[in-house]
Design a protein around this motif. Sequence first.
Motif, PDB file in Angstrom:
ATOM      1  N   LYS A  52       0.870  -1.060   0.030  1.00  0.00           N
ATOM      2  CA  LYS A  52      -0.058  -0.153  -0.006  1.00  0.00           C
ATOM      3  C   LYS A  52       0.725   1.378  -0.149  1.00  0.00           C
ATOM      4  N   ILE A  53       1.971   1.315   0.655  1.00  0.00           N
ATOM      5  CA  ILE A  53       3.040   2.294   0.759  1.00  0.00           C
ATOM      6  C   ILE A  53       4.218   2.185  -0.046  1.00  0.00           C
ATOM      7  N   LYS A  54       4.215   2.489  -1.145  1.00  0.00           N
ATOM      8  CA  LYS A  54       5.320   2.261  -2.317  1.00  0.00           C
ATOM      9  C   LYS A  54       6.658   2.952  -1.832  1.00  0.00           C
ATOM     10  N   ASP A  55       6.635   4.271  -1.473  1.00  0.00           N
ATOM     11  CA  ASP A  55       7.740   4.943  -1.528  1.00  0.00           C
ATOM     12  C   ASP A  55       8.423   4.764  -0.394  1.00  0.00           C
ATOM     13  N   ALA A  56       8.073   3.952   0.943  1.00  0.00           N
ATOM     14  CA  ALA A  56       8.688   3.667   2.189  1.00  0.00           C
ATOM     15  C   ALA A  56       9.051   2.267   2.440  1.00  0.00           C
ATOM     16  N   GLU A  57      10.038   1.866   3.243  1.00  0.00           N
ATOM     17  CA  GLU A  57      10.393   0.601   3.715  1.00  0.00           C
ATOM     18  C   GLU A  57       9.279   0.318   4.583  1.00  0.00           C
ATOM     19  N   PRO A  58       8.767  -0.839   4.785  1.00  0.00           N
ATOM     20  CA  PRO A  58       7.663  -1.307   5.742  1.00  0.00           C
ATOM     21  C   PRO A  58       8.380  -1.435   7.045  1.00  0.00           C
ATOM     22  N   ALA A 126      -2.375   4.022   9.949  1.00  0.00           N
ATOM     23  CA  ALA A 126      -2.990   5.127  10.525  1.00  0.00           C
ATOM     24  C   ALA A 126      -2.106   5.763  11.367  1.00  0.00           C
ATOM     25  N   ALA A 127      -1.303   5.321  12.148  1.00  0.00           N
ATOM     26  CA  ALA A 127      -0.393   5.716  13.173  1.00  0.00           C
ATOM     27  C   ALA A 127       0.822   6.648  12.355  1.00  0.00           C
ATOM     28  N   TYR A 128       1.270   5.928  11.314  1.00  0.00           N
ATOM     29  CA  TYR A 128       2.061   6.693  10.321  1.00  0.00           C
ATOM     30  C   TYR A 128       1.789   7.888   9.820  1.00  0.00           C
ATOM     31  N   ASN A 129       0.567   7.868   9.602  1.00  0.00           N
ATOM     32  CA  ASN A 129      -0.271   9.346   9.038  1.00  0.00           C
ATOM     33  C   ASN A 129      -0.682  10.100  10.136  1.00  0.00           C
TER      34      ASN A 129
END
Length: 156
Positions: A52-58, A126-129
């Motif tokens: 879902k988040i392509k630009d960041a490492e999980p 959600a916490a990341y955002n």
Amino acid sequence: MGRITASRKSLRPDPQFGSILAGKFVNCLMWDGKKSTAFRAFYGALDIIGKKIKDAEPIAVFTQAVENVKPNIEVRSKRVGGASYQVPMQVSKTRQQSLAIRWILGAIREKKGRPTGEKLASELMAAYNREGGAYTKRENVHRMADANKAFAHFAW
């Protein structure tokens, strides 16, 4: 007396990323000693985040999510002259980390009807955002401390 937890010396990093924070998180996620099940849920959540988040490492998303949920200040009850006051106090680094992990796990355990990996992935994103149940809990703690600033002189 609180729960007996693994000391920092015996805490092992997770095998895939080598992160001590991830190892601690999986230990807290685990129920009934089923560590492999906890790892499966955790890595499943990181796979979903990676898609879902392509630009960041999980693992970076996970670490930043925990950082965003960490509280800087909390209120503690202090009894002075027969009255109890909610006194705002600074939070130590280890307590910040344990509160953040506890709030994230509490938020995913409240939700019902989906697998743990999916719930964990959605809560971490959600916490990341800077939103979601765990982040809301942090904001409520900060708001409570701000409301009780008048009693800061009772801090010990």
